[in-house]
Design a protein around this motif. Sequence first.
Motif, PDB file in Angstrom:
ATOM      1  N   SER A  83       0.818  -1.222   0.000  1.00  0.00           N
ATOM      2  CA  SER A  83       0.000   0.000   0.000  1.00  0.00           C
ATOM      3  C   SER A  83       0.843   1.260   0.000  1.00  0.00           C
ATOM      4  O   SER A  83       0.395   2.310  -0.480  1.00  0.00           O
ATOM      5  N   GLY A  84       2.035   1.187   0.550  1.00  0.00           N
ATOM      6  CA  GLY A  84       2.876   2.371   0.658  1.00  0.00           C
ATOM      7  C   GLY A  84       2.415   3.360   1.719  1.00  0.00           C
ATOM      8  O   GLY A  84       2.986   4.440   1.855  1.00  0.00           O
ATOM      9  N   ILE A  85       1.410   2.992   2.471  1.00  0.00           N
ATOM     10  CA  ILE A  85       0.870   3.886   3.490  1.00  0.00           C
ATOM     11  C   ILE A  85       1.790   3.887   4.710  1.00  0.00           C
ATOM     12  O   ILE A  85       2.178   2.831   5.207  1.00  0.00           O
ATOM     13  N   GLN A  86       2.134   5.089   5.173  1.00  0.00           N
ATOM     14  CA  GLN A  86       3.025   5.249   6.320  1.00  0.00           C
ATOM     15  C   GLN A  86       2.277   5.481   7.631  1.00  0.00           C
ATOM     16  O   GLN A  86       2.767   5.140   8.700  1.00  0.00           O
ATOM     17  N   ASP A  87       1.102   6.096   7.537  1.00  0.00           N
ATOM     18  CA  ASP A  87       0.324   6.433   8.723  1.00  0.00           C
ATOM     19  C   ASP A  87      -1.139   6.220   8.392  1.00  0.00           C
ATOM     20  O   ASP A  87      -1.680   6.908   7.524  1.00  0.00           O
ATOM     21  N   GLY A  88      -1.773   5.244   9.047  1.00  0.00           N
ATOM     22  CA  GLY A  88      -3.164   4.961   8.703  1.00  0.00           C
ATOM     23  C   GLY A  88      -3.740   3.837   9.524  1.00  0.00           C
ATOM     24  O   GLY A  88      -3.284   3.558  10.635  1.00  0.00           O
ATOM     25  N   LEU A  89      -4.730   3.175   8.938  1.00  0.00           N
ATOM     26  CA  LEU A  89      -5.450   2.096   9.606  1.00  0.00           C
ATOM     27  C   LEU A  89      -5.672   0.933   8.665  1.00  0.00           C
ATOM     28  O   LEU A  89      -5.827   1.124   7.449  1.00  0.00           O
TER      29      LEU A  89
ATOM     30  N   ALA B 259      -3.514  -0.040  13.722  1.00  0.00           N
ATOM     31  CA  ALA B 259      -2.866   1.203  13.294  1.00  0.00           C
ATOM     32  C   ALA B 259      -1.624   0.891  12.461  1.00  0.00           C
ATOM     33  O   ALA B 259      -0.958  -0.131  12.664  1.00  0.00           O
ATOM     34  N   ILE B 260      -1.326   1.803  11.546  1.00  0.00           N
ATOM     35  CA  ILE B 260      -0.062   1.776  10.792  1.00  0.00           C
ATOM     36  C   ILE B 260       0.727   3.001  11.222  1.00  0.00           C
ATOM     37  O   ILE B 260       0.217   4.126  11.173  1.00  0.00           O
ATOM     38  N   THR B 261       1.955   2.790  11.642  1.00  0.00           N
ATOM     39  CA  THR B 261       2.858   3.875  12.016  1.00  0.00           C
ATOM     40  C   THR B 261       4.194   3.620  11.344  1.00  0.00           C
ATOM     41  O   THR B 261       4.732   2.511  11.425  1.00  0.00           O
ATOM     42  N   ASN B 262       4.705   4.631  10.658  1.00  0.00           N
ATOM     43  CA  ASN B 262       5.984   4.506   9.948  1.00  0.00           C
ATOM     44  C   ASN B 262       5.989   3.320   8.985  1.00  0.00           C
ATOM     45  O   ASN B 262       6.983   2.600   8.861  1.00  0.00           O
ATOM     46  N   GLY B 263       4.850   3.070   8.340  1.00  0.00           N
ATOM     47  CA  GLY B 263       4.758   2.033   7.327  1.00  0.00           C
ATOM     48  C   GLY B 263       4.660   0.609   7.843  1.00  0.00           C
ATOM     49  O   GLY B 263       4.734  -0.332   7.055  1.00  0.00           O
ATOM     50  N   LYS B 264       4.486   0.447   9.152  1.00  0.00           N
ATOM     51  CA  LYS B 264       4.411  -0.894   9.747  1.00  0.00           C
ATOM     52  C   LYS B 264       3.174  -1.003  10.629  1.00  0.00           C
ATOM     53  O   LYS B 264       2.695  -0.009  11.175  1.00  0.00           O
ATOM     54  N   MET B 265       2.703  -2.249  10.816  1.00  0.00           N
ATOM     55  CA  MET B 265       1.612  -2.465  11.757  1.00  0.00           C
ATOM     56  C   MET B 265       2.089  -2.095  13.159  1.00  0.00           C
ATOM     57  O   MET B 265       3.179  -2.488  13.572  1.00  0.00           O
TER      58      MET B 265
ATOM     59  N   LEU C 223     -11.613  -9.678   3.994  1.00  0.00           N
ATOM     60  CA  LEU C 223     -11.420  -8.356   3.422  1.00  0.00           C
ATOM     61  C   LEU C 223     -10.309  -7.633   4.169  1.00  0.00           C
ATOM     62  O   LEU C 223     -10.297  -7.635   5.407  1.00  0.00           O
ATOM     63  N   VAL C 224      -9.392  -7.030   3.422  1.00  0.00           N
ATOM     64  CA  VAL C 224      -8.363  -6.182   3.993  1.00  0.00           C
ATOM     65  C   VAL C 224      -8.496  -4.809   3.351  1.00  0.00           C
ATOM     66  O   VAL C 224      -8.381  -4.686   2.122  1.00  0.00           O
ATOM     67  N   LYS C 225      -8.752  -3.793   4.167  1.00  0.00           N
ATOM     68  CA  LYS C 225      -8.903  -2.424   3.687  1.00  0.00           C
ATOM     69  C   LYS C 225      -7.896  -1.582   4.443  1.00  0.00           C
ATOM     70  O   LYS C 225      -7.900  -1.532   5.676  1.00  0.00           O
ATOM     71  N   ILE C 226      -7.002  -0.933   3.704  1.00  0.00           N
ATOM     72  CA  ILE C 226      -5.940  -0.109   4.291  1.00  0.00           C
ATOM     73  C   ILE C 226      -6.137   1.322   3.815  1.00  0.00           C
ATOM     74  O   ILE C 226      -6.251   1.550   2.600  1.00  0.00           O
ATOM     75  N   ILE C 227      -6.191   2.266   4.758  1.00  0.00           N
ATOM     76  CA  ILE C 227      -6.360   3.678   4.395  1.00  0.00           C
ATOM     77  C   ILE C 227      -5.353   4.514   5.151  1.00  0.00           C
ATOM     78  O   ILE C 227      -4.951   4.171   6.263  1.00  0.00           O
ATOM     79  N   GLY C 228      -4.951   5.620   4.557  1.00  0.00           N
ATOM     80  CA  GLY C 228      -4.032   6.533   5.231  1.00  0.00           C
ATOM     81  C   GLY C 228      -3.206   7.305   4.250  1.00  0.00           C
ATOM     82  O   GLY C 228      -3.499   7.401   3.052  1.00  0.00           O
ATOM     83  N   GLU C 229      -2.130   7.857   4.767  1.00  0.00           N
ATOM     84  CA  GLU C 229      -1.194   8.681   3.978  1.00  0.00           C
ATOM     85  C   GLU C 229       0.170   8.054   3.942  1.00  0.00           C
ATOM     86  O   GLU C 229       0.579   7.376   4.836  1.00  0.00           O
TER      87      GLU C 229
END
Length: 144
Positions: A32-38, A110-116, A138-144
Amino acid sequence: MKSLTKELWLDIPQRRAIVSIHREIEDLVAESGIQDGLILVNAMHITASVFINDNESGLHADYERWLEELVPFNPGTNPASGGYLHNRTGEDNADAHHKRQIMGREVVVAITNGKMHLGPWEHIFYYEFDGRRRKRVLVKIIGE
């Protein structure tokens, strides 16, 4: 905001099993490349669960024993003899519905610094209560 939506498909040959899906979720977070999200991870079937706990076989055996004591498998339809009214539908999985209700439908991580962002012993599992057919998560990942 970015998002990634994927489905994991599982084929569990036995009626019940606990399966680690932790690595697959880690891989999807990286994809996903998401660094900060859920992350939302949920079982898409009413006789299966997703949960977080220790990856320890004794604990998993304890879950099996505890759930079977609470809601024993019985294919019958007569509650007087331990059966379930739901089984009058022609299925024999009423206990699986109850076990799913106890263990829950989904987890949010939570995702912090690109990790769970999990505790040291936390691990993500799929718990099948009425297997022997293909099911999905279902896996849904959202964030920045």
